[in-house]
Structures are given as C-alpha cells and as structure tokens.
Design a protein around this motif. Structure first.
Motif, PDB file in Angstrom:
ATOM      1  N   ALA A 191       0.841  -1.187   0.000  1.00 58.84           N
ATOM      2  CA  ALA A 191       0.000   0.000   0.000  1.00 58.84           C
ATOM      3  C   ALA A 191       0.880   1.241   0.000  1.00 58.84           C
ATOM      4  O   ALA A 191       2.069   1.193   0.335  1.00 58.84           O
ATOM      5  CB  ALA A 191      -0.926  -0.003   1.217  1.00 58.84           C
ATOM      6  N   TRP A 193       0.811   5.639   0.885  1.00 60.93           N
ATOM      7  CA  TRP A 193       0.167   6.851   1.413  1.00 60.93           C
ATOM      8  C   TRP A 193       1.064   8.014   1.026  1.00 60.93           C
ATOM      9  O   TRP A 193       2.282   7.961   1.230  1.00 60.93           O
ATOM     10  CB  TRP A 193       0.035   6.773   2.929  1.00 60.93           C
ATOM     11  CG  TRP A 193      -0.694   7.938   3.562  1.00 60.93           C
ATOM     12  CD1 TRP A 193      -1.992   7.961   3.956  1.00 60.93           C
ATOM     13  CD2 TRP A 193      -0.149   9.233   3.881  1.00 60.93           C
ATOM     14  NE1 TRP A 193      -2.319   9.195   4.482  1.00 60.93           N
ATOM     15  CE2 TRP A 193      -1.195   9.997   4.446  1.00 60.93           C
ATOM     16  CE3 TRP A 193       1.101   9.821   3.735  1.00 60.93           C
ATOM     17  CZ2 TRP A 193      -1.021  11.315   4.873  1.00 60.93           C
ATOM     18  CZ3 TRP A 193       1.287  11.136   4.145  1.00 60.93           C
ATOM     19  CH2 TRP A 193       0.232  11.873   4.708  1.00 60.93           C
ATOM     20  N   ALA A 206      -3.233   5.595   8.783  1.00 64.33           N
ATOM     21  CA  ALA A 206      -2.934   4.759   7.616  1.00 64.33           C
ATOM     22  C   ALA A 206      -1.993   3.621   7.992  1.00 64.33           C
ATOM     23  O   ALA A 206      -2.166   2.476   7.544  1.00 64.33           O
ATOM     24  CB  ALA A 206      -2.316   5.618   6.510  1.00 64.33           C
ATOM     25  N   ALA A 210      -2.996  -0.304   7.725  1.00 64.48           N
ATOM     26  CA  ALA A 210      -2.233  -1.199   6.857  1.00 64.48           C
ATOM     27  C   ALA A 210      -1.762  -2.425   7.629  1.00 64.48           C
ATOM     28  O   ALA A 210      -1.846  -3.558   7.122  1.00 64.48           O
ATOM     29  CB  ALA A 210      -1.041  -0.446   6.264  1.00 64.48           C
ATOM     30  N   LEU A 217       3.452  -0.936   3.864  1.00 59.84           N
ATOM     31  CA  LEU A 217       3.045   0.437   3.543  1.00 59.84           C
ATOM     32  C   LEU A 217       4.271   1.309   3.347  1.00 59.84           C
ATOM     33  O   LEU A 217       5.214   1.267   4.142  1.00 59.84           O
ATOM     34  CB  LEU A 217       2.188   1.020   4.668  1.00 59.84           C
ATOM     35  CG  LEU A 217       1.766   2.487   4.519  1.00 59.84           C
ATOM     36  CD1 LEU A 217       0.811   2.665   3.341  1.00 59.84           C
ATOM     37  CD2 LEU A 217       1.126   3.000   5.803  1.00 59.84           C
ATOM     38  N   LEU A 263      -3.963   4.892   0.114  1.00 63.59           N
ATOM     39  CA  LEU A 263      -4.766   5.294   1.272  1.00 63.59           C
ATOM     40  C   LEU A 263      -4.916   6.811   1.319  1.00 63.59           C
ATOM     41  O   LEU A 263      -3.965   7.549   1.029  1.00 63.59           O
ATOM     42  CB  LEU A 263      -4.120   4.818   2.568  1.00 63.59           C
ATOM     43  CG  LEU A 263      -3.915   3.307   2.718  1.00 63.59           C
ATOM     44  CD1 LEU A 263      -3.251   2.998   4.053  1.00 63.59           C
ATOM     45  CD2 LEU A 263      -5.232   2.577   2.614  1.00 63.59           C
ATOM     46  N   THR A 265      -6.424   9.449   4.248  1.00 59.85           N
ATOM     47  CA  THR A 265      -6.898   9.366   5.639  1.00 59.85           C
ATOM     48  C   THR A 265      -7.086  10.739   6.291  1.00 59.85           C
ATOM     49  O   THR A 265      -6.609  10.968   7.402  1.00 59.85           O
ATOM     50  CB  THR A 265      -5.893   8.550   6.469  1.00 59.85           C
ATOM     51  OG1 THR A 265      -4.566   9.108   6.296  1.00 59.85           O
ATOM     52  CG2 THR A 265      -5.891   7.097   6.058  1.00 59.85           C
ATOM     53  N   VAL A 286      -8.294   3.038  -4.426  1.00 62.88           N
ATOM     54  CA  VAL A 286      -8.113   3.850  -3.220  1.00 62.88           C
ATOM     55  C   VAL A 286      -9.038   3.385  -2.108  1.00 62.88           C
ATOM     56  O   VAL A 286     -10.215   3.080  -2.344  1.00 62.88           O
ATOM     57  CB  VAL A 286      -8.388   5.332  -3.532  1.00 62.88           C
ATOM     58  CG1 VAL A 286      -8.297   6.179  -2.263  1.00 62.88           C
ATOM     59  CG2 VAL A 286      -7.410   5.846  -4.588  1.00 62.88           C
ATOM     60  N   ALA A 287      -8.492   3.326  -0.898  1.00 65.28           N
ATOM     61  CA  ALA A 287      -9.288   3.159   0.316  1.00 65.28           C
ATOM     62  C   ALA A 287      -9.166   4.468   1.095  1.00 65.28           C
ATOM     63  O   ALA A 287      -8.063   4.918   1.394  1.00 65.28           O
ATOM     64  CB  ALA A 287      -8.776   1.987   1.149  1.00 65.28           C
ATOM     65  N   ALA A 288     -10.309   5.086   1.409  1.00 64.37           N
ATOM     66  CA  ALA A 288     -10.268   6.424   1.984  1.00 64.37           C
ATOM     67  C   ALA A 288     -11.366   6.625   3.010  1.00 64.37           C
ATOM     68  O   ALA A 288     -12.425   5.986   2.948  1.00 64.37           O
ATOM     69  CB  ALA A 288     -10.427   7.467   0.876  1.00 64.37           C
ATOM     70  N   LEU A 314     -11.165   1.091   7.789  1.00 60.00           N
ATOM     71  CA  LEU A 314     -10.218   1.391   6.713  1.00 60.00           C
ATOM     72  C   LEU A 314      -9.471   0.126   6.295  1.00 60.00           C
ATOM     73  O   LEU A 314      -9.207  -0.087   5.107  1.00 60.00           O
ATOM     74  CB  LEU A 314      -9.236   2.472   7.145  1.00 60.00           C
ATOM     75  CG  LEU A 314      -8.258   2.958   6.074  1.00 60.00           C
ATOM     76  CD1 LEU A 314      -9.006   3.595   4.897  1.00 60.00           C
ATOM     77  CD2 LEU A 314      -7.264   3.958   6.661  1.00 60.00           C
ATOM     78  N   MET A 318      -9.371  -1.409   2.564  1.00 53.15           N
ATOM     79  CA  MET A 318      -8.142  -1.747   1.854  1.00 53.15           C
ATOM     80  C   MET A 318      -8.234  -3.122   1.215  1.00 53.15           C
ATOM     81  O   MET A 318      -7.870  -3.311   0.047  1.00 53.15           O
ATOM     82  CB  MET A 318      -6.944  -1.718   2.809  1.00 53.15           C
ATOM     83  CG  MET A 318      -6.549  -0.350   3.315  1.00 53.15           C
ATOM     84  SD  MET A 318      -5.125  -0.464   4.433  1.00 53.15           S
ATOM     85  CE  MET A 318      -3.820  -0.942   3.290  1.00 53.15           C
TER      86      MET A 318
END
Length: 359
Positions: A191, A193, A206, A210, A217, A263, A265, A286-288, A314, A318
């Motif tokens: 991932a 960020w 984040a 993760a 991450l 991510l 956040t 995207v995970a947000a 979150l 993800m």
C-alpha cells in the motif's frame, strides 16, 4: 476560447511552485500553470522565491520588508504575518497600478485575505479558487469584495456547500491532474500513502490500518510538522512500514503506480483530495475515509470508503479495494479527474468574466 490570454496566477508568498512541491496547493498551481502554457497562454506566477519557470513564462517577485528595530520588538505582531501582509499588499498594489493593463485575468489561489479584499481596486477580472473551508479572515474579505469583475470557484461540491452561507452559489471546478504525468502502473503488493505528514492528514491511522489489514506500507511526502512526525509517525516505522521521503512528481508516480492500493486518511473535511486523483490515474484503487470532497472522486469501480477515523473499517476498505480493476480505476480518473476538463472549465470562466468586465 480564441487567442492567447495573459494570466496572473497568485499562489503562496511562503512556498515556491517547484518540485518537490510543498503540498497539494503548490502541485495544483504548477499543473494549472503548465497546462495553460501548453495551450498557448502566457502565465505569470506570484509565489515564493525559488518558483520554477519550467511551468510559467514569468514571475512576480515577492516584496520583502525589513522592519525597524522598534517594530521587531512588537511582540503583538508575528513576523510571518507581517511578511505575508506586505507581500500581498505589494502585489495587489502593483496589479492595481503599474501592472493594471498587463493581464487579461488574475486567478487567485492564495489563502490570504488581501487579494480578495483588494479585488475592487484592480480593473482586471479576478477569479478566486476556494481551496479550503471558510475561515474568519477569508470570510471577512469575501464579505467586502462585491464587484462585477470578481468570481469564485470551489474545488468540489462539498466545498461549495461549505461556502454557500458566505458567498451564495459559486462555480465548481474540480481539481484535475495530468494523465500523462501520472501514467497507469503495473501495480504491486503493498500500500502507499502520500501527502504532507501532518496531523490533519492522518498518516498514523494509515499505518495502523495497513498493519491491521496485513499490508506493507510506504509513506511519501514532506514531514511538515516535525513534532507530530517524531511523536506519531517515526515510532510506527520499521519492518513493513517505510518512509520514502519527499519525492519529486515522477518518483511519486512510480511509487503509486507500483502499489496495490492507495490510502487517503484525512481527519478533517478535505475539500478535494488530490492524492486520490493521482492514485486513480496510476490505476491504483483507493481506500479512503468518507470525508469532504473525496466521495465525489471515488465510485464503486475505483475505491472503497471507510467510516471516518476508523482504523478497523479502513483495513476492511483496503482489502476490498485491492481486488478492484486497475483499468477501471484509471478510467475513473480519465472521466472525473482530467486536467483537460479542469482547464476547459477555467478558460470558460475566464472568458465569461472578461466579457462581463467589458460591458
């Protein structure tokens, strides 16, 4: 729009428009300046010393003030506030005076109140992009700025709703990015960020999400708040979480494009979310957090939203987002986040303002 326009873009007197960009605002102004220039328009930037002529034709210098010893001893007036005030007072007086016939339009992106408050003094039509929620100094300036040559544009429908009690209805021009400079990548396992490492961006959340989801991450961006970085980010680094530093645009695009999921956040009402658009352009789902303008960018084909501030949700987002099609994520960027769409809308606004000012 026919013919070449002369555009003055007003940015921050403290941060240059140059890579690696200090933040999303500077990245946005750099992209807009480059895009207008590539379309044959002449762009002059007002921003801090060190701004790049790679994205503009000329620069307006930031006036500096050497205070007297008596003024320096005045503990009631912060030096930075005086410096900013002097810089914007100077440039607005120039635009109202010796530069009054130099530009066809002034496009203000600064967060300082003076460009808006002094907009009545310039003959040139002026557009202000509202990049933030309302705050007291800017509200005061807007309340006194009424003029037929002044327009406002919000960066999202969410931001427009926030400003409605102050401005009434405003134009909405969502930020856009260069799809060529953010190419679709092949993806990867980890991932990513990106952004300024500050409390309101929530990188510590984040990291926690993760780890909860079982992702490695990589974080990238300027550590703008040293105290926060040392207290909340640095202790969480190590093993599966690394900090890549403050990257230039091409390096960042490579990192994002080789990640499985990105991510976002924010722990505040993020007006837009440029990093979301950048990730989608790279084909990275995207995970947000479901906050601010981000839900306007993501759709079910390109990302997953999570309850604000919830690490557990979150992590769930993800896991789901990584299963989404990279081609669909890229397609979402092409339809909703393109620089071309943004520039077309701004040029249309410029033309409308110029026509109105000529009446």
């Amino acid at each position: 729009m026919t013919g070449s326009l002369r555009v003055a873009l007003l940015g921050s007197s403290n941060f240059p428009i140059a890579e690696p960009y200090a933040g999303g605002m500077e990245a946005h102004i750099g992209q807009l300046s480059r895009a207008l220039t590539e379309r044959g328009h002449s762009v002059t930037l007002f921003a801090a010393e060190g701004s790049s002529l790679d994205v503009a034709d000329d620069l307006l210098s930031v006036a500096r003030l050497e205070l007297s010893d008596i003024s320096k001893a005045d503990i009631t007036t912060p030096a930075l506030a005086v410096s900013e005030h002097h810089a914007y007072l100077s440039v607005m007086m120039q635009l109202a005076g010796e530069l009054s016939d130099t530009f066809d339009v002034i496009h203000n992106h600064s967060l300082h109140y003076l460009p808006i408050a002094m907009s009545r003094t310039v003959r040139t039509p002026m557009l202000t992009t509202l990049h933030t929620p309302p705050f007291a100094w800017l509200e005061s300036a807007v309340a006194l700025s009424g003029s037929t040559g002044v327009e406002f544009a919000a960066v999202s429908e969410h931001a427009a709703r926030q400003w409605f009690p102050v401005t009434g209805p405003v134009n909405v021009v969502a930020n856009g990015i260069s799809l060529e400079r953010w190419p679709e990548g092949q993806g990867g396992d980890g991932a990513v960020w990106s952004g300024r490492l500050v409390p309101e961006k929530g990188p510590h959340l984040a990291i926690d999400a993760a780890r909860a989801a079982g992702f490695s991450l990589t974080l990238a961006g300027p550590a703008s708040n040293t105290a926060y970085f040392e207290a909340e980010v640095a202790p969480r680094l190590g093993g599966d979480v690394t900090y890549a530093g403050h990257l230039r645009q091409r390096e960042l695009a490579t990192l994002v494009g080789t990640s499985a999921v990105a991510l976002a956040t924010p722990v505040w009402e993020e007006p837009y979310g440029l990093v979301v658009a950048e990730a989608l352009a790279c084909g990275t789902p995207v995970a947000a957090f479901d906050r601010g303008g981000i839900p306007e960018i993501l759709d079910p084909t390109s990302g997953r939203l999570a309850r604000p501030d919830s690490v557990e949700d979150l992590a769930r987002a993800m896991i789901e987002a990584r299963t989404l099609s990279r081609h669909d994520a890229r397609a979402r960027a092409e339809s909703a986040c393109s620089e071309r769409r943004m520039v077309d809308q701004y040029l249309s606004l410029y033309e409308s303002m110029m026509s109105g000012a000529a009446l």
